[in-house]
Design a protein around this motif. Sequence first.
Motif, PDB file in Angstrom:
ATOM      1  N   VAL B  76       0.841  -1.199   0.000  1.00  0.00           N
ATOM      2  CA  VAL B  76       0.000   0.000   0.000  1.00  0.00           C
ATOM      3  C   VAL B  76       0.877   1.249   0.000  1.00  0.00           C
ATOM      4  CG1 VAL B  76      -1.683   1.343   1.312  1.00  0.00           C
ATOM      5  CG2 VAL B  76      -1.987  -1.132   1.061  1.00  0.00           C
ATOM      6  N   LEU B  77       1.930   1.242   0.821  1.00  0.00           N
ATOM      7  CA  LEU B  77       2.839   2.396   0.845  1.00  0.00           C
ATOM      8  C   LEU B  77       3.482   2.598  -0.530  1.00  0.00           C
ATOM      9  CD1 LEU B  77       4.576   1.828   4.313  1.00  0.00           C
ATOM     10  CD2 LEU B  77       2.867   3.580   3.752  1.00  0.00           C
ATOM     11  N   ASP B  78       3.897   1.506  -1.158  1.00  0.00           N
ATOM     12  CA  ASP B  78       4.487   1.606  -2.504  1.00  0.00           C
ATOM     13  C   ASP B  78       3.505   2.248  -3.485  1.00  0.00           C
ATOM     14  OD1 ASP B  78       6.900   0.525  -1.752  1.00  0.00           O
ATOM     15  OD2 ASP B  78       6.369  -1.526  -2.346  1.00  0.00           O
ATOM     16  N   GLU B  79       2.246   1.843  -3.371  1.00  0.00           N
ATOM     17  CA  GLU B  79       1.252   2.387  -4.287  1.00  0.00           C
ATOM     18  C   GLU B  79       1.025   3.878  -4.026  1.00  0.00           C
ATOM     19  OE1 GLU B  79      -2.069  -0.156  -4.824  1.00  0.00           O
ATOM     20  OE2 GLU B  79      -2.873   1.070  -6.458  1.00  0.00           O
ATOM     21  N   LEU B  80       1.025   4.274  -2.740  1.00  0.00           N
ATOM     22  CA  LEU B  80       0.852   5.700  -2.421  1.00  0.00           C
ATOM     23  C   LEU B  80       2.001   6.521  -3.007  1.00  0.00           C
ATOM     24  CD1 LEU B  80      -0.401   5.478   1.288  1.00  0.00           C
ATOM     25  CD2 LEU B  80      -1.750   6.094  -0.744  1.00  0.00           C
ATOM     26  N   VAL B  81       3.219   5.986  -2.925  1.00  0.00           N
ATOM     27  CA  VAL B  81       4.372   6.677  -3.527  1.00  0.00           C
ATOM     28  C   VAL B  81       4.202   6.728  -5.045  1.00  0.00           C
ATOM     29  CG1 VAL B  81       6.857   6.520  -3.959  1.00  0.00           C
ATOM     30  CG2 VAL B  81       5.960   6.141  -1.640  1.00  0.00           C
ATOM     31  N   ALA B  82       3.789   5.600  -5.613  1.00  0.00           N
ATOM     32  CA  ALA B  82       3.690   5.505  -7.074  1.00  0.00           C
ATOM     33  C   ALA B  82       2.674   6.489  -7.655  1.00  0.00           C
ATOM     34  CB  ALA B  82       3.324   4.070  -7.482  1.00  0.00           C
ATOM     35  N   ILE B  83       1.577   6.727  -6.914  1.00  0.00           N
ATOM     36  CA  ILE B  83       0.558   7.657  -7.450  1.00  0.00           C
ATOM     37  C   ILE B  83       0.896   9.100  -7.100  1.00  0.00           C
ATOM     38  CG2 ILE B  83      -1.250   5.898  -7.391  1.00  0.00           C
ATOM     39  CD1 ILE B  83      -2.400   7.399  -4.921  1.00  0.00           C
ATOM     40  N   VAL B 103       7.962   2.364   6.525  1.00  0.00           N
ATOM     41  CA  VAL B 103       7.784   3.776   6.165  1.00  0.00           C
ATOM     42  C   VAL B 103       9.140   4.451   5.994  1.00  0.00           C
ATOM     43  CG1 VAL B 103       6.932   6.001   6.979  1.00  0.00           C
ATOM     44  CG2 VAL B 103       5.515   3.946   7.249  1.00  0.00           C
ATOM     45  N   ALA B 104      10.048   4.206   6.943  1.00  0.00           N
ATOM     46  CA  ALA B 104      11.359   4.881   6.905  1.00  0.00           C
ATOM     47  C   ALA B 104      12.081   4.584   5.598  1.00  0.00           C
ATOM     48  CB  ALA B 104      12.201   4.456   8.106  1.00  0.00           C
ATOM     49  N   ALA B 105      11.879   3.375   5.073  1.00  0.00           N
ATOM     50  CA  ALA B 105      12.554   2.982   3.838  1.00  0.00           C
ATOM     51  C   ALA B 105      11.988   3.721   2.618  1.00  0.00           C
ATOM     52  CB  ALA B 105      12.416   1.468   3.636  1.00  0.00           C
ATOM     53  N   ARG B 106      10.804   4.330   2.777  1.00  0.00           N
ATOM     54  CA  ARG B 106      10.130   4.954   1.633  1.00  0.00           C
ATOM     55  C   ARG B 106       9.968   6.468   1.764  1.00  0.00           C
ATOM     56  NH1 ARG B 106       8.479  -0.132   2.477  1.00  0.00           N
ATOM     57  NH2 ARG B 106       7.865  -1.405   0.674  1.00  0.00           N
ATOM     58  N   LEU B 107       9.874   6.971   3.006  1.00  0.00           N
ATOM     59  CA  LEU B 107       9.412   8.339   3.238  1.00  0.00           C
ATOM     60  C   LEU B 107      10.242   9.372   2.486  1.00  0.00           C
ATOM     61  CD1 LEU B 107       7.261   9.933   4.794  1.00  0.00           C
ATOM     62  CD2 LEU B 107       8.821  10.020   6.738  1.00  0.00           C
ATOM     63  N   HIS B 108      11.547   9.256   2.574  1.00  0.00           N
ATOM     64  CA  HIS B 108      12.405  10.246   1.930  1.00  0.00           C
ATOM     65  C   HIS B 108      13.097   9.675   0.696  1.00  0.00           C
ATOM     66  CE1 HIS B 108      11.436  12.622   5.357  1.00  0.00           C
ATOM     67  NE2 HIS B 108      12.009  11.784   6.188  1.00  0.00           N
ATOM     68  N   GLY B 109      12.503   8.650   0.133  1.00  0.00           N
ATOM     69  CA  GLY B 109      13.059   8.047  -1.080  1.00  0.00           C
ATOM     70  C   GLY B 109      12.973   9.012  -2.256  1.00  0.00           C
ATOM     71  N   PRO B 110      13.720   8.737  -3.313  1.00  0.00           N
ATOM     72  CA  PRO B 110      13.830   9.665  -4.437  1.00  0.00           C
ATOM     73  C   PRO B 110      12.490   9.968  -5.120  1.00  0.00           C
ATOM     74  CG  PRO B 110      14.799   7.520  -4.983  1.00  0.00           C
ATOM     75  CD  PRO B 110      14.521   7.510  -3.513  1.00  0.00           C
ATOM     76  N   HIS B 111      11.545   8.987  -5.131  1.00  0.00           N
ATOM     77  CA  HIS B 111      10.285   9.221  -5.840  1.00  0.00           C
ATOM     78  C   HIS B 111       9.143   9.592  -4.898  1.00  0.00           C
ATOM     79  CE1 HIS B 111      12.452   7.609  -9.193  1.00  0.00           C
ATOM     80  NE2 HIS B 111      12.689   6.494  -8.510  1.00  0.00           N
ATOM     81  N   SER B 112       9.435   9.672  -3.601  1.00  0.00           N
ATOM     82  CA  SER B 112       8.365   9.901  -2.628  1.00  0.00           C
ATOM     83  C   SER B 112       8.004  11.372  -2.518  1.00  0.00           C
ATOM     84  CB  SER B 112       8.799   9.395  -1.256  1.00  0.00           C
ATOM     85  OG  SER B 112       7.903   9.866  -0.272  1.00  0.00           O
ATOM     86  N   ARG B 113       6.703  11.641  -2.514  1.00  0.00           N
ATOM     87  CA  ARG B 113       6.217  12.986  -2.185  1.00  0.00           C
ATOM     88  C   ARG B 113       5.446  12.963  -0.861  1.00  0.00           C
ATOM     89  NH1 ARG B 113       2.595  15.047  -6.709  1.00  0.00           N
ATOM     90  NH2 ARG B 113       2.769  16.968  -5.478  1.00  0.00           N
ATOM     91  N   LEU B 114       5.511  11.811  -0.126  1.00  0.00           N
ATOM     92  CA  LEU B 114       4.786  11.692   1.145  1.00  0.00           C
ATOM     93  C   LEU B 114       5.212  12.811   2.089  1.00  0.00           C
ATOM     94  CD1 LEU B 114       5.160   7.827   1.761  1.00  0.00           C
ATOM     95  CD2 LEU B 114       3.205   9.028   0.759  1.00  0.00           C
ATOM     96  N   ALA B 115       4.219  13.443   2.754  1.00  0.00           N
ATOM     97  CA  ALA B 115       4.528  14.586   3.618  1.00  0.00           C
ATOM     98  C   ALA B 115       4.965  14.160   5.012  1.00  0.00           C
ATOM     99  CB  ALA B 115       3.298  15.487   3.725  1.00  0.00           C
TER     100      ALA B 115
END
Lengths: 339, 339
Positions: B76-83, B103-115
């Motif tokens: 689900v987190l991957d999909e949120l980043v992807a969209i 979350v930590a592995a994704r939050l500040h990843g290059p493609h993430s816009r998660l706030a």
Amino acid sequence: MIGLGLIGGSLLRALAASGHQVLGYDADPATRATARTAAARAPAGARWQVTSTVRDAASGAELVAVAVPLPAVGDVLDELVAIGYSGLVTDVTSVKGPVRDLVAARLHGPHSRLAGFVGGHPMAGRETSGFAAADAELFRGCAWVLCLDPADDPVTTLADWLDVAALVTGLGARVVPATAAEHDQAVALVSHVPHLLASALAATAAADPLALTLGAGSFRDGTRVAASRPALTAAMCGGNAAAVVPALDAVMASLTEARTALTGGTATGTAPAGADPIAALRPWLAAGHAARTEWPPAPGPTLELPARQDALLRLGRGGGWITAVAADRRTVTAVRPAR
Amino acid sequence: MIGLGLIGGSLLRALAASGHQVLGYDADPATRATARTAAARAPAGARWQVTSTVRDAASGAELVAVAVPLPAVGDVLDELVAIGYSGLVTDVTSVKGPVRDLVAARLHGPHSRLAGFVGGHPMAGRETSGFAAADAELFRGCAWVLCLDPADDPVTTLADWLDVAALVTGLGARVVPATAAEHDQAVALVSHVPHLLASALAATAAADPLALTLGAGSFRDGTRVAASRPALTAAMCGGNAAAVVPALDAVMASLTEARTALTGGTATGTAPAGADPIAALRPWLAAGHAARTEWPPAPGPTLELPARQDALLRLGRGGGWITAVAADRRTVTAVRPAR
């Protein structure tokens, strides 16, 4: 009725409500006072009286029910022998082998006039206790073990058993025939071990205020019976130690299997690479899930059984119970669990 | 709302009932259909909608709540980043350390816009599950952990935490601040281990029809949560294995003390001459009795606390919670357990 705690008080009220004349006694003066006040307020058709001695309660009775904790049962039996009581005795103690031993040592003694004994155990505990919690409806629908022995029985005759079974089914209870040993093994597992699990869980959580605040439904239900009076639980579990220990070992062996699933077989909580604790735990959980969702066993069709010792014990071993005894004592109305 | 099981469905209903606009999605088409039917029947002031994709549910949202089992959270987190979702994320998973790692592995990843992310866990399980059991009032009065970290936090900011805390206290929940590690240890003891105890007890009793018939209140309550879906319980306990194993060990060590009391220190169930299992068990039972009769902790007086990370975590460690967040986000209304 000797002993007016939750079970004794409830049985007093239930018997009085179904038209029996009942006298009650409790060794504790405060309990007697509470019961006397309640007796004065009882409906006219369901009156009982509270006596000041065992002799006054028992001497004219056809049946004495002993409803005291296990450590006090021997003394009550001694007193019944000493006053020359010559009727039937039953009890409601949560262990049956030790009570049977106490009775066997006295029943045919030189000074005994006791007519017979039927060991009983209504499965109707509550976390509340004392006469104030007593309830005439406590036994409606509850399983009530009455003990028989597999071979020729030096303690309980079938005729006495059927008389007590007729009385108890009249209160709405489901009478389950079992030997004392079968009873003690079964209740070790479904009653005594649950008390130990509840107490261990509550005591372990006590050190962590955060955990106590996060405790919700599973903690509430899993610890509920830890609120029972420690002296009563100790008498119940400690008095059945020989059966409780193997039952506790079986549950701990099952928990050790869960632990192995969680750790991938290692000693610590860290599963080795490639191990999947979630997948490993699922089949272990499936067994408990199946058991719990099928419980309580649904009743099958009603049947008539001959009032024979072997047929009754076979019924109980299969999870069945009786709901009535024929007036001529030749048959019983029985129910087996549906499968 | 991603995931419309008991918790997700209840949160959807609770948020809609308190005036929020809510869109829900579930990966299971049958669950979506059930929820759509319910949506059409919802009161006019508490309408929600069900979407057919994560993108439709999330793309315009300020907050996405992930309410799927642990094994599905990463996807689900991957999909949120992807969209390209650019708002705040919270979750309701019953383990917090593993989710925080995801979350930590994704939050500040290059493609993430998660706030930002605030890990959460409402302590409001039931043995029923699925959208059909969802209830807008499920969270009223319940403890709801929201995670902070003790030092500088690479995942959750205090500002985000206070926003989610304001939302959740608005549903009537008691928000408990804790680190992910503190949460996981506490719920291992008060939620995950109770599920294992219930399952072990039910599975062990399954082999004995007499025992199942004699099971009464202590068996019913001690096994209740064994009826939970094994897949959910496995995800919950297996996903928190590192904390569950030491908690299980602590409870088993306590049970071993009870066993020692029962056997007088011998390996078998037979206590040596002179040993008194009843007397030996009583002090062991007293600890659990005290813990259970003092539970749940009574609330002390309400106080205002500064909305600071250290003060909040100290409150949670002491068993306290917050009931409101000031509009300026500078203070919180807090309650400590009475002592």
